[in-house]
Design a protein around this motif. Sequence first.
Motif, PDB file in Angstrom:
ATOM      1  N   TYR A 197     -79.554  -9.516   1.538  1.00 25.29           N
ATOM      2  CA  TYR A 197     -78.506  -9.143   0.341  1.00 25.29           C
ATOM      3  C   TYR A 197     -77.281  -8.625   1.318  1.00 25.29           C
ATOM      4  N   VAL A 198     -75.868  -9.718   1.470  1.00 22.56           N
ATOM      5  CA  VAL A 198     -75.077  -9.726   2.577  1.00 22.56           C
ATOM      6  C   VAL A 198     -73.582  -9.820   1.565  1.00 22.56           C
ATOM      7  N   SER A 199     -72.729  -9.494   2.433  1.00 22.56           N
ATOM      8  CA  SER A 199     -70.897  -9.010   1.475  1.00 22.56           C
ATOM      9  C   SER A 199     -70.187 -10.380   2.705  1.00 22.56           C
ATOM     10  N   GLU A 200     -69.771 -11.153   2.180  1.00 20.23           N
ATOM     11  CA  GLU A 200     -69.032 -12.201   3.292  1.00 20.23           C
ATOM     12  C   GLU A 200     -67.763 -11.839   2.193  1.00 20.23           C
ATOM     13  N   GLY A 201     -66.671 -10.712   3.579  1.00 25.33           N
ATOM     14  CA  GLY A 201     -65.485 -10.997   2.983  1.00 25.33           C
ATOM     15  C   GLY A 201     -65.182 -10.305   0.956  1.00 25.33           C
ATOM     16  N   LEU A 202     -65.445 -11.171   0.261  1.00 24.27           N
ATOM     17  CA  LEU A 202     -64.841 -10.816  -1.610  1.00 24.27           C
ATOM     18  C   LEU A 202     -66.199 -11.374  -2.022  1.00 24.27           C
ATOM     19  N   ASN A 203     -67.332 -12.215  -1.505  1.00 28.85           N
ATOM     20  CA  ASN A 203     -68.482 -12.473  -1.584  1.00 28.85           C
ATOM     21  C   ASN A 203     -69.412 -11.348  -1.506  1.00 28.85           C
ATOM     22  N   ARG A 204     -70.477 -11.772  -2.656  1.00 25.75           N
ATOM     23  CA  ARG A 204     -72.239 -10.426  -2.495  1.00 25.75           C
ATOM     24  C   ARG A 204     -72.656 -12.281  -2.287  1.00 25.75           C
ATOM     25  N   PHE A 205     -74.229 -11.795  -1.742  1.00 31.76           N
ATOM     26  CA  PHE A 205     -75.565 -12.714  -2.164  1.00 31.76           C
ATOM     27  C   PHE A 205     -76.605 -12.669  -1.771  1.00 31.76           C
ATOM     28  N   PHE A 206     -77.472 -13.209  -2.057  1.00 29.86           N
ATOM     29  CA  PHE A 206     -78.857 -13.116  -1.689  1.00 29.86           C
ATOM     30  C   PHE A 206     -78.861 -14.157  -0.860  1.00 29.86           C
ATOM     31  N   ARG A 207     -79.742 -13.504   0.497  1.00 27.84           N
ATOM     32  CA  ARG A 207     -79.135 -15.286   2.069  1.00 27.84           C
ATOM     33  C   ARG A 207     -80.721 -14.910   2.413  1.00 27.84           C
ATOM     34  N   PHE A 208     -81.456 -15.676   2.740  1.00 32.76           N
ATOM     35  CA  PHE A 208     -82.513 -15.783   3.226  1.00 32.76           C
ATOM     36  C   PHE A 208     -83.017 -16.042   4.683  1.00 32.76           C
ATOM     37  N   ASN A 209     -83.056 -15.585   5.312  1.00 35.04           N
ATOM     38  CA  ASN A 209     -82.883 -15.531   6.802  1.00 35.04           C
ATOM     39  C   ASN A 209     -84.858 -16.138   7.275  1.00 35.04           C
ATOM     40  N   ASN A 210     -84.434 -17.561   7.497  1.00 35.26           N
ATOM     41  CA  ASN A 210     -85.520 -18.541   7.386  1.00 35.26           C
ATOM     42  C   ASN A 210     -86.191 -19.381   7.870  1.00 35.26           C
ATOM     43  N   PRO A 211     -87.245 -18.978   9.269  1.00 38.53           N
ATOM     44  CA  PRO A 211     -87.552 -19.070  10.085  1.00 38.53           C
ATOM     45  C   PRO A 211     -87.540 -21.014  10.400  1.00 38.53           C
ATOM     46  N   ASN A 212     -87.871 -21.261   8.815  1.00 45.67           N
ATOM     47  CA  ASN A 212     -88.692 -22.898   8.944  1.00 45.67           C
ATOM     48  C   ASN A 212     -87.377 -23.793   8.696  1.00 45.67           C
ATOM     49  N   VAL A 213     -86.463 -23.554   8.695  1.00 44.79           N
ATOM     50  CA  VAL A 213     -85.018 -24.248   8.166  1.00 44.79           C
ATOM     51  C   VAL A 213     -84.798 -24.993   9.248  1.00 44.79           C
ATOM     52  N   LYS A 214     -85.187 -25.842   9.321  1.00 36.96           N
ATOM     53  CA  LYS A 214     -84.779 -27.049  10.395  1.00 36.96           C
ATOM     54  C   LYS A 214     -83.126 -27.314   9.917  1.00 36.96           C
ATOM     55  N   ASP A 215     -82.273 -27.535   9.397  1.00 34.06           N
ATOM     56  CA  ASP A 215     -80.977 -28.034   8.919  1.00 34.06           C
ATOM     57  C   ASP A 215     -80.545 -27.721   8.089  1.00 34.06           C
ATOM     58  N   GLU A 216     -79.414 -27.161   7.418  1.00 35.34           N
ATOM     59  CA  GLU A 216     -78.272 -27.364   6.741  1.00 35.34           C
ATOM     60  C   GLU A 216     -78.112 -27.810   5.778  1.00 35.34           C
ATOM     61  N   CYS A 217     -76.854 -27.883   5.140  1.00 41.15           N
ATOM     62  CA  CYS A 217     -75.921 -28.428   4.595  1.00 41.15           C
ATOM     63  C   CYS A 217     -74.123 -28.006   5.258  1.00 41.15           C
ATOM     64  N   GLY A 218     -73.500 -28.375   5.061  1.00 37.72           N
ATOM     65  CA  GLY A 218     -72.135 -27.761   6.108  1.00 37.72           C
ATOM     66  C   GLY A 218     -71.848 -26.816   4.740  1.00 37.72           C
ATOM     67  N   CYS A 219     -72.159 -26.698   3.054  1.00 28.10           N
ATOM     68  CA  CYS A 219     -71.195 -26.036   2.472  1.00 28.10           C
ATOM     69  C   CYS A 219     -72.729 -24.515   2.408  1.00 28.10           C
ATOM     70  N   GLY A 220     -74.438 -24.411   3.170  1.00 22.87           N
ATOM     71  CA  GLY A 220     -75.449 -24.047   2.662  1.00 22.87           C
ATOM     72  C   GLY A 220     -75.601 -24.309   1.818  1.00 22.87           C
ATOM     73  N   GLU A 221     -75.893 -24.360   0.799  1.00 26.53           N
ATOM     74  CA  GLU A 221     -76.365 -24.868  -0.585  1.00 26.53           C
ATOM     75  C   GLU A 221     -77.692 -26.016  -0.641  1.00 26.53           C
ATOM     76  N   SER A 222     -77.418 -26.008   0.950  1.00 25.95           N
ATOM     77  CA  SER A 222     -79.059 -26.758   0.693  1.00 25.95           C
ATOM     78  C   SER A 222     -80.169 -26.676   1.863  1.00 25.95           C
ATOM     79  N   PHE A 223     -80.997 -26.886   2.172  1.00 24.77           N
ATOM     80  CA  PHE A 223     -81.847 -26.785   3.471  1.00 24.77           C
ATOM     81  C   PHE A 223     -83.127 -27.811   3.923  1.00 24.77           C
ATOM     82  N   THR A 224     -83.430 -27.982   4.939  1.00 22.79           N
ATOM     83  CA  THR A 224     -84.630 -28.576   5.051  1.00 22.79           C
ATOM     84  C   THR A 224     -85.285 -28.022   5.738  1.00 22.79           C
ATOM     85  N   VAL A 225     -86.693 -28.383   5.891  1.00 22.56           N
ATOM     86  CA  VAL A 225     -87.457 -27.630   6.248  1.00 22.56           C
ATOM     87  C   VAL A 225     -88.808 -28.649   7.011  1.00 22.56           C
TER      88      VAL A 225
END
Length: 108
Positions: A80-108
């Motif tokens: 769970y991270v804070s970046e500026g005014l935003n707070r959200f759950f983040r997955f540090n996922n070693p299986n991710v091969k690529d992410e979209c530019g906005c960080g909304e989706s990923f590829t495994v």
Amino acid sequence: MAQLAISTSAAEQIQRVLEERGHGLGLRVSVKPSGCSGYSYVLDFADEAASNDTVFEEHGVSVFVAPEALEMIDGSEVDYVSEGLNRFFRFNNPNVKDECGCGESFTV
């Protein structure tokens, strides 16, 4: 056996929300096809355990993972991270091969 780590800050946030709600067992994680990269995480709070959930417990909280998400998030850490005014759950996922530019989706 699948693994999922829960950071201290994620555990504190899960506990805080459960206390505010007044009920619930923990955080529920699943994935769905979405976005330009393939999949996105779906987060909710678990009020009951499904018979096919895999449950991870750490720091006094539980994270329930749907079977379709298990292989994709195996070895991840939920944080769970804070970046500026935003707070959200983040997955540090070693299986991710690529992410979209906005960080909304990923590829495994």
